[in-house]
Design an enzyme around this catalytic site. Sequence first.
Site, PDB file in Angstrom:
ATOM      1  CB  CYS B  81      -0.992  -0.045   1.153  1.00 19.11           C
ATOM      2  SG  CYS B  81      -2.315   1.159   0.982  1.00 19.11           S
ATOM      3  CG  HIS B 189      -4.157  -3.594   2.506  1.00 21.40           C
ATOM      4  ND1 HIS B 189      -3.235  -3.130   3.408  1.00 21.40           N
ATOM      5  CD2 HIS B 189      -4.717  -2.507   1.934  1.00 21.40           C
ATOM      6  CE1 HIS B 189      -3.248  -1.810   3.402  1.00 21.40           C
ATOM      7  NE2 HIS B 189      -4.132  -1.403   2.516  1.00 21.40           N
ATOM      8  CD  GLU B 191      -2.165  -6.255   5.018  1.00 23.34           C
ATOM      9  OE1 GLU B 191      -1.664  -6.606   3.929  1.00 23.34           O
ATOM     10  OE2 GLU B 191      -2.347  -5.058   5.331  1.00 23.34           O
TER      11      GLU B 191
END
Lengths: 255, 209
Positions: B81, B189, B191
């Site tokens: 990001c 993202h 994650e």
Amino acid sequence: MSLAKRIIPCLDVDAGRVVKGVRFVDIRDAGDPVEVARRYDAAGADEITFLDITASHEGRNTTLHTVERMASEVFVPLTVGGGIRSEADIRALLNAGADKVSINSAAIHNPLLIPRAAERFGSQCLVIAIDAKRTGPNRWEIFTHGGRTATGIDAVAWAIQMTEQGAGEVLLTSMDADGTQQGYDLELTRAVAEAVRVPVIASGGVGSLQHLADGLLVGKADAVLAASIFHFAQHSISEAKSYLQARGLVMRMDY
Amino acid sequence: MSGVAVLDYGMGNLHSVAKALEAAGADKVWITHDPQLIARADRLVLPGQGAMRDCMAAMTREGIATVVHDALQNKPLLGICVGMQALLTTSQENGGVQCLNLYPGEVRFFGHALQEQAEILKVPHMGWNEVWQQPHPLWKNIADGSRFYFVHSYYCVPEQPQLTLGTTHYGLDFTAALGQHLVFAVQFHPEKSARHGLQLLHNFLNWNP
């Protein structure tokens, strides 16, 4: 258009336990929010919203611990709302692993909370939650305290003001529709969705898959939030996604 | 042994990144800005959240620029990001911010006139979108066009088109992944991108460029 519309199941959590009941067929402990969130993640939920309805201080600490556990096991975005009053509350939740926080009445009592938090934590993690009741033709007012207290604030104007000051998303609940299972207030949803530049999540009143489609197609929402239809296994998330895709909406199917 | 240092310069939620790396198979994850730990790590993750001006100020304060430049000589780095955007020369955010200038290029605002089929698009670009891949080991076992979770209002425009390793469409085509040599960076993202995100992190942990 390749960005998918989002389906967001919402868990009401009191002192670390899911309330309102969640009934999965083969789940041992339906009261553990982490277990429920994991199920939803595996079932294709695009995000999870965790609404903390705890009143006590001890309960709040339990919430932080639950959020921490959830963030270790659930790898879709997690929004936490309920009882957030200060920048310190926001920081604690983000540190525990929340990706976004949803702020409701505190934004009314403290008009500087959203702009200050946006500067400090970024708009991407700030959701302004708006509970609105219809008070006339094309007019909706913000209510607090579970719909009991009128504020005199116009819902559409408030959505514009808060998003211009830094909220990155709007979670919009119709107090009239909430709990009825008769569908979202589509006029309200559309009025807000067309007034703001950020994504809008429709909430309150879902009783069928048709209602989800209406919220996205007629209400122009970017995401739909629902609780009971998923909790009671009335419909699965994948069933909802297939239905919405068949209605021409772009959905994330490769989970 | 695969030790990963998640570079901590005081911005954003590093817990999610660390937990996802562990779930993806990392033996050891350090959330740190300690030069000794960073030196010991086999790989680095540069996350980032929030406004670019504050991110760059914090990176400068914590000596991240030096760490990144040094690390690039000998270990793989994953930018996420704002951690991807920071690798370019400048960003339009906050009235213009100088970034790390690893790759010539600019970070641009999507703007409020972005359209698709005559409809104004919401900014931030938030949600799950398709990423179209250029061949790279980090895409292993991830189908071309798989969806990842994005939340951003600015996007990377590298000057050299061959740096782009993934492309996404939102009103316009933009660079969703970029890199070369020891660097791979993503706008989305991983994650928070469920199965595909964990696969990408797993691929990063097993990447030996």
